[in-house]
Design a protein around this motif. Structure first.
Motif, PDB file in Angstrom:
ATOM      1  N   ASP A 376       0.816  -1.221   0.000  1.00 48.86           N
ATOM      2  CA  ASP A 376       0.000   0.000   0.000  1.00 48.86           C
ATOM      3  C   ASP A 376       0.844   1.264   0.000  1.00 48.86           C
ATOM      4  O   ASP A 376       0.515   2.246  -0.643  1.00 48.86           O
ATOM      5  CB  ASP A 376      -0.935   0.023   1.213  1.00 48.86           C
ATOM      6  N   GLY A 546      -1.660   2.015  -2.367  1.00 49.31           N
ATOM      7  CA  GLY A 546      -2.838   1.828  -1.521  1.00 49.31           C
ATOM      8  C   GLY A 546      -3.931   2.817  -1.885  1.00 49.31           C
ATOM      9  O   GLY A 546      -5.097   2.443  -2.068  1.00 49.31           O
ATOM     10  N   GLU A 547      -3.507   4.077  -2.031  1.00 47.71           N
ATOM     11  CA  GLU A 547      -4.495   5.108  -2.371  1.00 47.71           C
ATOM     12  C   GLU A 547      -5.089   4.879  -3.761  1.00 47.71           C
ATOM     13  O   GLU A 547      -6.288   5.055  -3.966  1.00 47.71           O
ATOM     14  CB  GLU A 547      -3.833   6.497  -2.304  1.00 47.71           C
ATOM     15  N   ARG A 549      -5.398   1.990  -5.374  1.00 51.55           N
ATOM     16  CA  ARG A 549      -6.318   0.842  -5.343  1.00 51.55           C
ATOM     17  C   ARG A 549      -7.646   1.231  -4.719  1.00 51.55           C
ATOM     18  O   ARG A 549      -8.709   0.808  -5.153  1.00 51.55           O
ATOM     19  CB  ARG A 549      -5.680  -0.308  -4.561  1.00 51.55           C
ATOM     20  N   SER A 550      -7.531   2.056  -3.674  1.00 53.46           N
ATOM     21  CA  SER A 550      -8.764   2.424  -2.986  1.00 53.46           C
ATOM     22  C   SER A 550      -9.627   3.328  -3.863  1.00 53.46           C
ATOM     23  O   SER A 550     -10.846   3.171  -3.916  1.00 53.46           O
ATOM     24  CB  SER A 550      -8.395   3.060  -1.638  1.00 53.46           C
ATOM     25  N   ARG A 554     -13.478   2.095  -5.947  1.00 52.91           N
ATOM     26  CA  ARG A 554     -14.798   2.687  -5.703  1.00 52.91           C
ATOM     27  C   ARG A 554     -15.760   2.325  -6.819  1.00 52.91           C
ATOM     28  O   ARG A 554     -15.428   2.385  -7.997  1.00 52.91           O
ATOM     29  CB  ARG A 554     -14.673   4.213  -5.619  1.00 52.91           C
TER      30      ARG A 554
END
Lengths: 595, 595
Positions: A376, A546-547, A549-550, A554
């Protein structure tokens, strides 16, 4: 204004005549900027059922029309003479170079003012009204200067025909005093047949090709980007499937062939790609080269150009063997009917046993599989980023990659089927793809509404990858996207300046810096709705895996509805391998004075 | 790179030669955008003490150079060939039309690639490298295609001389392989003398003029905007003061004459202005017309052009009587020395008793005084707004008014002394003034640093009035302003679209709408500092007189330091009287096919 339904009786206004012809050829949206010499000509757009894109400036309207034309096979842009047309001329040059069919209609001063060489606004002040059409001659394949109601319809038809046949821009001057001139309405479709078309010749060429194919031992298909202008997506993929011939794509041709086909072998990058692939291409005894664009960038410094003696070149109106030039008798074929016949014949033909092809080490699906998982907190690096983004793409996506890192990175995508890739490999005017995103997304939305086969293939998502420097050139296109309520995702690679220029020269020089923007404010600045469920607006930033992927995980981002602007931060010194290699070649040539 | 101090020994790189010449002529900032064919040429900028503006796109860099050139008498912009130069060409056209001295340096492909007609990026793909210089011939007064070290310096010098003498753009092609070609350094300044200059002729013309002046009964001075290109601000004002002749300004010429002089009678708007003023102009027996630009807009539909038989026309190299054309023997004068002599002679001459001139009813100071106070809650209306804004202007301000409502409104300003007005009256490319603000503010900052007399007159404030539609065309210039940390105030008139087009045609048509932006977010979006006392950033909105007074009353706004963006809301249907009248004329001509 006359009733648009009126077909073969009475007269209609000349402006209406032009729009009706454009509608017949598939135009649904007019791009452009209002100006005092074109205003009355804009009155017809809405009543005739056309949409008005209303761009923020003319360069963007020209770029957007180029993007629209690449999807729909025809586009129209309206500007005012002098200032408007010159603002757009770089985009028209790009459409000329990369063969996008754009009709540029220029509203000019009334003929009497022109004749009197009057010093009206938007002129050069020297009475020279010919300067602008003269300049446009260099970047258009036909020019129609409308001067009276009698000759205007035929001049319009000839220009539109040239636009379609060459898939290149044409230029139409419409003086204000002729907008409402009375002309006979069009009663029959424009004759789009090529004057040199010869069915017998087409069959003869087909025979020759089939012989070549049957006698080949080491054939391969090299798919290039101008093939997209032929609008033969299904036939091309059927051909690749039927033959099973090893198939490679140039960067400009990426996305035309379904990358899921077992005989798709990835990108051909000549001397800067896999050596084993280059060897096999060099050893081929037959190279079927579709829609070639042999620019330095697309051919990786002219290193991926196929050997002429074994190459068959497929163009829109010719199939040429080796160094053969145009048919001395002027005969041409039509690539659409040629491909239909070819497929039919192939189905009844035994194909040669061919030597197996070996995949190169940098085949994207292989590289993607071999990637170690990113933690991440890991920084996002160029080469990984582009491979991994493949997993975020869906069948039917429209994907645009801006010049520079995005172009090079996007060349390593593993594409799902029916995706359309749009990039620039010759003109390479930075900033092109943002307006082209507006134009092409608009065109696809129309295709879906029209229920065409192209529309049925579209996922409805349009995704642009663009660097922070390029974004600045044409940023007001985001406003045009919002105004036209298009569903788009804009991925901005923020790497502190012109990385493509850095790798060329001046790595640490301040001239390669840009003013740092707060990019995620763009939708808000350009007036995006704040709480409209019909047009959701998403902005997000990702500084590590990480950011990212997040963000990409969505549901609303995945849906691609409304406007999403995702800013991805990368190091300014990081660039895709392909770009670094290509840049070394270009920098050397610029310095060494090599052709 | 050679030492910039090295003057008359050894050799220097060709690129350095060009910059040294530019520095000698007064260039302090290079405008432009980096691109792979100009990168190595950018290496010299910083070491030679020049500033690099680094614009967001090429059109803006061209516009900015135009603004810079109008202030400093020379400007330079660098682009890449093909894409970059064509993006800038509309700005170059504007500089050509309105006579701004811009040197356009284009980094081209190496000569070997050009000779081989190689399909390198930024070409049209057809091997035609001549297309771009051919296009530029129409909008530049000299073209220098540099092809070898021997001839390059002389070609550069000739182009720069043409730029200065004509006060119009020139075009220099610098191939990448010649950037570091060795040339002799410049040892003497460029010879800027006009080949036809003849002192005897100058004196003879002066005699004739003095006779005309002495025998006149109803003389007047009509000040037009090209006078600003002669850089004779002091001489002109001394002349107006000495003669006491009634003096009127065209819209383009506004600001050149000190409006506090008792014999300044305001704007001359021909048939759309005061009838009594027109009558007096028509009755004049001598009209001294300085730097005329007889465009439709500047002459209010050609209605304010002075009668040729009584007119003396002052140009940069000629003073012509009546319909006289160029001297048949090719002799020219130089306006600067001519004016110096003229003033000297006038001081020793008895001037005629002249008929008194009557002020028109629409003389701005009169209108301003007669305005009733506006209540805080009153909506801001166009005609009142422009008059009242006069009270916010200071001596030495640089004021730019964008085409459309701002141009027309700004024509009614009551200007303090030493203000400079910048607008467009012929090319009228909307969006011009925002980048021109960057360029001209940059030029004035340099003049102040240099301690020149022009710099001493400057207040240090630069104020732009621009409509919301025009702002959208070139908005990334705000980024350039921030990047270069220029002190500017941008007043955005938000009136929901292209009001200038509305009054022309299509008042309620959606094509005259624009996407509504949240304009006050601009500084933040473009990366303005948030808490830097050295570069304060102010944004404010005014929807009525109370709000506007309160914004303009702020000390930080009045100081004009840093960046202020003030959005003033007006009704979309409201337009300055002058614009409505002019629009009616233009709309009628466009329809009626009148010259």
């Amino acid at each position: 204004m006359a009733n648009p339904g009126l077909e073969d009786q009475g007269t209609i206004d000349l402006a209406e005549y032009i729009y009706r012809r454009l509608i017949q050829l598939g135009v649904g949206t007019i791009h452009g900027v209002p100006g005092d010499y074109n205003l009355t000509a804009l009155d017809y757009i809405k009543p005739l059922g056309l949409a008005w894109a209303g761009n923020g400036n003319e360069l963007n309207s020209g770029y957007a029309a180029d993007g629209y034309g690449r999807i729909k096979g025809i586009a129209a842009v309206i500007t005012s003479f002098g200032v408007g047309e010159l603002s757009a001329i770089n985009a028209i040059g790009g459409a000329f170079a990369e063969k996008s069919p754009v009709v540029h209609i220029v509203g000019t001063a009334p003929l009497a003012a022109q004749k009197a060489q009057a010093c009206v606004h938007h002129t050069l002040g020297n009475g020279d009204y010919r300067a602008f059409p003269e300049m446009n001659k260099h970047v258009t394949v036909a020019q129609a200067s409308l001067t009276d109601a009698e000759t205007a319809p035929a001049l319009v038809d000839a220009a539109l025909k040239a636009c379609i046949l060459h898939s290149q821009p044409v230029y139409i001057q419409l003086p204000t005093n002729l907008v409402a001139a009375q002309v006979r309405p069009p009663t029959v479709p424009i004759d789009l047949s090529h004057p040199g078309y010869d069915e017998g010749y087409e069959n003869k060429v087909l025979d020759t090709l089939l012989e070549k194919i049957q006698s080949s031992k080491k054939p391969l298909i090299l798919m290039d980007g101008l093939t997209a202008r032929f609008h033969i997506n299904e036939e091309i993929n059927e051909f690749v499937r039927l033959t099973g011939f090893p198939t490679l794509s140039t960067p400009f041709g990426k996305g035309i062939v379904n990358e899921n086909l077992p005989n798709y072998y990835g990108s051909y990058d000549g001397a800067v790609g896999d050596e084993s692939t280059k060897q096999q291409v060099d050893d081929a005894d037959l190279i079927l080269n579709f829609g070639p664009l042999h620019s330095d960038v697309n051919s990786m410094g002219f290193s991926s150009m196929p050997r002429p003696d074994v190459t068959v070149t497929f163009e829109s109106h010719s199939v040429k063997f080796g160094p053969e030039t145009a048919d001395p008798q002027g005969r041409v074929l039509v690539i659409q009917s040629f491909m239909t016949r070819l497929i039919k014949r192939l189905k009844a033909t035994e194909l040669p046993k061919i030597q197996p092809f070996t995949r190169g080490a940098s085949f994207s699906p292989t590289l993607l599989k071999s990637l170690k998982p990113a933690a991440d907190g890991d920084a996002i690096k160029q080469d990984e980023f582009w491979l991994r983004m493949s997993e975020c793409l869906k069948p039917g996506d429209l994907i645009l990659t801006e010049a520079g890192t995005c172009f090079a990175g996007g060349n390593t995508f593993v594409l799902p089927e029916n995706t359309i890739m749009m990039n620039s490999c010759l003109w390479l005017s930075i900033g092109f793809t943002l307006p082209a995103l507006q134009g092409s997304a608009q065109a696809q939305r129309e295709q879906r509404k029209e229920g065409s086969k192209e529309g049925a293939r579209s996922s409805g998502r349009a995704i642009l990858f663009i660097g922070d420097g390029s974004l600045q050139m044409s940023v007001q296109a985001i406003s045009d996207i919002i105004r036209n309520r298009l569903d788009v995702t804009i991925v901005v690679i923020n790497n502190d300046g012109y990385t493509v220029e850095r790798v060329l020269h001046g790595f640490e020089e301040s001239y390669n810096d840009i003013q740092p923007w707060r990019n995620t404010l763009a939708p808000s600045f350009f007036g995006a709705p704040e709480n409209d469920p019909e047009y959701p607006v998403i902005t997000a930033q990702a500084r590590n895996w990480g950011e990212l992927r997040s963000v990409w995980g969505r549901k609303d981002v995945q849906a691609g509805k409304g406007l999403a602007l995702i800013e991805v931060f990368m190091h300014y010194a990081d660039a895709p391998k392909l770009l670094v290699k290509l840049a070394a070649y270009v920098a050397n040539r610029n310095k060494a004075n090599e052709a």
